[in-house]
Design a protein around this motif. Structure first.
Motif, PDB file in Angstrom:
ATOM      1  N   VAL A   5       0.851  -1.192   0.000  1.00 26.01           N
ATOM      2  CA  VAL A   5       0.000   0.000   0.000  1.00 26.01           C
ATOM      3  C   VAL A   5       0.886   1.241   0.000  1.00 26.01           C
ATOM      4  O   VAL A   5       1.559   1.534   1.001  1.00 26.01           O
ATOM      5  CB  VAL A   5      -0.948   0.014   1.200  1.00 26.01           C
ATOM      6  CG1 VAL A   5      -1.824   1.255   1.161  1.00 26.01           C
ATOM      7  CG2 VAL A   5      -1.801  -1.246   1.222  1.00 26.01           C
ATOM      8  N   GLU A   6       0.862   1.941  -1.120  1.00 25.33           N
ATOM      9  CA  GLU A   6       1.672   3.155  -1.259  1.00 25.33           C
ATOM     10  C   GLU A   6       0.913   4.372  -0.737  1.00 25.33           C
ATOM     11  O   GLU A   6      -0.322   4.427  -0.768  1.00 25.33           O
ATOM     12  CB  GLU A   6       2.036   3.409  -2.725  1.00 25.33           C
ATOM     13  CG  GLU A   6       2.798   2.301  -3.409  1.00 25.33           C
ATOM     14  CD  GLU A   6       1.910   1.373  -4.199  1.00 25.33           C
ATOM     15  OE1 GLU A   6       2.390   0.756  -5.177  1.00 25.33           O
ATOM     16  OE2 GLU A   6       0.713   1.267  -3.852  1.00 25.33           O
ATOM     17  N   SER A   7       1.670   5.348  -0.315  1.00 16.81           N
ATOM     18  CA  SER A   7       1.110   6.633   0.093  1.00 16.81           C
ATOM     19  C   SER A   7       2.181   7.702  -0.061  1.00 16.81           C
ATOM     20  O   SER A   7       3.361   7.389  -0.264  1.00 16.81           O
ATOM     21  CB  SER A   7       0.617   6.583   1.549  1.00 16.81           C
ATOM     22  OG  SER A   7       1.679   6.299   2.424  1.00 16.81           O
ATOM     23  N   GLY A   8       1.763   8.959   0.024  1.00 17.91           N
ATOM     24  CA  GLY A   8       2.712  10.056   0.011  1.00 17.91           C
ATOM     25  C   GLY A   8       2.795  10.841  -1.281  1.00 17.91           C
ATOM     26  O   GLY A   8       3.527  11.832  -1.360  1.00 17.91           O
ATOM     27  N   CYS A  22       5.610   2.752   1.397  1.00 22.03           N
ATOM     28  CA  CYS A  22       4.923   1.537   0.980  1.00 22.03           C
ATOM     29  C   CYS A  22       4.859   0.601   2.177  1.00 22.03           C
ATOM     30  O   CYS A  22       5.891   0.096   2.631  1.00 22.03           O
ATOM     31  CB  CYS A  22       5.647   0.876  -0.173  1.00 22.03           C
ATOM     32  SG  CYS A  22       5.009  -0.761  -0.601  1.00 22.03           S
ATOM     33  N   ALA A  23       3.653   0.394   2.683  1.00 23.45           N
ATOM     34  CA  ALA A  23       3.445  -0.512   3.803  1.00 23.45           C
ATOM     35  C   ALA A  23       3.162  -1.901   3.271  1.00 23.45           C
ATOM     36  O   ALA A  23       2.239  -2.093   2.469  1.00 23.45           O
ATOM     37  CB  ALA A  23       2.285  -0.017   4.649  1.00 23.45           C
ATOM     38  N   ALA A  24       3.966  -2.860   3.711  1.00 21.51           N
ATOM     39  CA  ALA A  24       3.867  -4.228   3.195  1.00 21.51           C
ATOM     40  C   ALA A  24       3.317  -5.165   4.258  1.00 21.51           C
ATOM     41  O   ALA A  24       3.565  -4.983   5.455  1.00 21.51           O
ATOM     42  CB  ALA A  24       5.240  -4.707   2.754  1.00 21.51           C
ATOM     43  N   SER A  25       2.586  -6.168   3.811  1.00 23.95           N
ATOM     44  CA  SER A  25       2.076  -7.185   4.719  1.00 23.95           C
ATOM     45  C   SER A  25       1.845  -8.469   3.953  1.00 23.95           C
ATOM     46  O   SER A  25       1.808  -8.472   2.720  1.00 23.95           O
ATOM     47  CB  SER A  25       0.772  -6.715   5.380  1.00 23.95           C
ATOM     48  OG  SER A  25      -0.227  -6.475   4.417  1.00 23.95           O
ATOM     49  N   GLY A  26       1.736  -9.564   4.700  1.00 29.51           N
ATOM     50  CA  GLY A  26       1.422 -10.840   4.092  1.00 29.51           C
ATOM     51  C   GLY A  26       2.623 -11.657   3.670  1.00 29.51           C
ATOM     52  O   GLY A  26       2.457 -12.723   3.061  1.00 29.51           O
ATOM     53  N   THR A  77       8.090  -1.398   6.020  1.00 26.73           N
ATOM     54  CA  THR A  77       7.839  -0.258   5.137  1.00 26.73           C
ATOM     55  C   THR A  77       9.086   0.077   4.335  1.00 26.73           C
ATOM     56  O   THR A  77      10.193   0.065   4.882  1.00 26.73           O
ATOM     57  CB  THR A  77       7.376   0.961   5.948  1.00 26.73           C
ATOM     58  OG1 THR A  77       6.164   0.627   6.661  1.00 26.73           O
ATOM     59  CG2 THR A  77       7.091   2.143   5.040  1.00 26.73           C
ATOM     60  N   VAL A  78       8.882   0.393   3.078  1.00 25.46           N
ATOM     61  CA  VAL A  78       9.950   0.886   2.219  1.00 25.46           C
ATOM     62  C   VAL A  78       9.590   2.305   1.804  1.00 25.46           C
ATOM     63  O   VAL A  78       8.403   2.624   1.602  1.00 25.46           O
ATOM     64  CB  VAL A  78      10.179  -0.038   1.002  1.00 25.46           C
ATOM     65  CG1 VAL A  78       8.939  -0.152   0.132  1.00 25.46           C
ATOM     66  CG2 VAL A  78      11.383   0.400   0.191  1.00 25.46           C
ATOM     67  N   TYR A  79      10.600   3.145   1.703  1.00 25.61           N
ATOM     68  CA  TYR A  79      10.403   4.562   1.419  1.00 25.61           C
ATOM     69  C   TYR A  79      11.125   4.954   0.140  1.00 25.61           C
ATOM     70  O   TYR A  79      12.116   4.329  -0.252  1.00 25.61           O
ATOM     71  CB  TYR A  79      10.940   5.412   2.571  1.00 25.61           C
ATOM     72  CG  TYR A  79      10.336   5.096   3.912  1.00 25.61           C
ATOM     73  CD1 TYR A  79      11.006   4.256   4.805  1.00 25.61           C
ATOM     74  CD2 TYR A  79       9.114   5.622   4.288  1.00 25.61           C
ATOM     75  CE1 TYR A  79      10.457   3.950   6.044  1.00 25.61           C
ATOM     76  CE2 TYR A  79       8.561   5.326   5.533  1.00 25.61           C
ATOM     77  CZ  TYR A  79       9.236   4.495   6.403  1.00 25.61           C
ATOM     78  OH  TYR A  79       8.692   4.205   7.630  1.00 25.61           O
ATOM     79  N   GLY A 102       1.820  -2.771  -5.781  1.00 26.79           N
ATOM     80  CA  GLY A 102       0.813  -1.990  -5.098  1.00 26.79           C
ATOM     81  C   GLY A 102      -0.111  -1.326  -6.108  1.00 26.79           C
ATOM     82  O   GLY A 102       0.024  -1.521  -7.319  1.00 26.79           O
ATOM     83  N   GLN A 103      -1.034  -0.516  -5.578  1.00 30.42           N
ATOM     84  CA  GLN A 103      -2.019   0.134  -6.455  1.00 30.42           C
ATOM     85  C   GLN A 103      -1.475   1.424  -7.051  1.00 30.42           C
ATOM     86  O   GLN A 103      -2.056   1.973  -7.981  1.00 30.42           O
ATOM     87  CB  GLN A 103      -3.308   0.420  -5.672  1.00 30.42           C
ATOM     88  CG  GLN A 103      -3.301   1.684  -4.826  1.00 30.42           C
ATOM     89  CD  GLN A 103      -2.412   1.595  -3.602  1.00 30.42           C
ATOM     90  OE1 GLN A 103      -1.954   0.528  -3.209  1.00 30.42           O
ATOM     91  NE2 GLN A 103      -2.170   2.731  -2.962  1.00 30.42           N
ATOM     92  N   GLY A 104      -0.384   1.909  -6.513  1.00 34.21           N
ATOM     93  CA  GLY A 104       0.247   3.112  -7.035  1.00 34.21           C
ATOM     94  C   GLY A 104      -0.172   4.379  -6.311  1.00 34.21           C
ATOM     95  O   GLY A 104      -1.253   4.465  -5.728  1.00 34.21           O
ATOM     96  N   THR A 105       0.714   5.357  -6.351  1.00 35.24           N
ATOM     97  CA  THR A 105       0.427   6.686  -5.820  1.00 35.24           C
ATOM     98  C   THR A 105       0.918   7.711  -6.830  1.00 35.24           C
ATOM     99  O   THR A 105       2.006   7.576  -7.392  1.00 35.24           O
ATOM    100  CB  THR A 105       1.071   6.892  -4.432  1.00 35.24           C
ATOM    101  OG1 THR A 105       0.658   8.142  -3.881  1.00 35.24           O
ATOM    102  CG2 THR A 105       2.599   6.843  -4.483  1.00 35.24           C
TER     103      THR A 105
END
Length: 111
Positions: A5-8, A22-26, A77-79, A102-105
């Protein structure tokens, strides 16, 4: 399941800065190489940067010296720190690990 999940993203003027997250899980984040790609309107998706599990990074020539990829294994998280932004950096930025995106930002750099 794997989630990225990207943000920013956002709108910034030429010369400005943004930090993408980018918050990663799973999956076991700390053992995976993580990367950032981008896709500008009408263009193919292109590599931006990657960071290995032990922190080694490499970059596309177009962003070298301006962008910095980093990771926090305690936060999964990766930045991507983006400085000295140019209009040609305008694109949707995607976080990736092998076979997952991810879905992109969206990043828009105004001139």
């Amino acid at each position: 399941q794997v989630q990225l999940v990207e943000s920013g993203g956002g709108l910034v003027q030429t010369g400005g800065s943004l930090r993408l997250s980018c918050a990663a899980s799973g999956f076991i984040f700390r053992i995976n190489t993580m990367g950032w790609y981008r896709q500008a309107p009408g263009k193919q998706r292109e590599f931006v940067a990657r960071i290995t599990n032990d922190g080694a990074a490499d970059y596309a020539d177009s962003v070298k010296g301006r962008f910095t990829i980093s990771r926090d294994n305690t936060k999964n998280t990766v930045y991507l720190q983006m400085n000295s932004l140019k209009p040609e950096d305008t694109a949707t930025y995607y976080c990736t690990r092998t076979n997952y995106w991810g879905q992109g930002t969206q990043v828009i750099v105004s001139s």
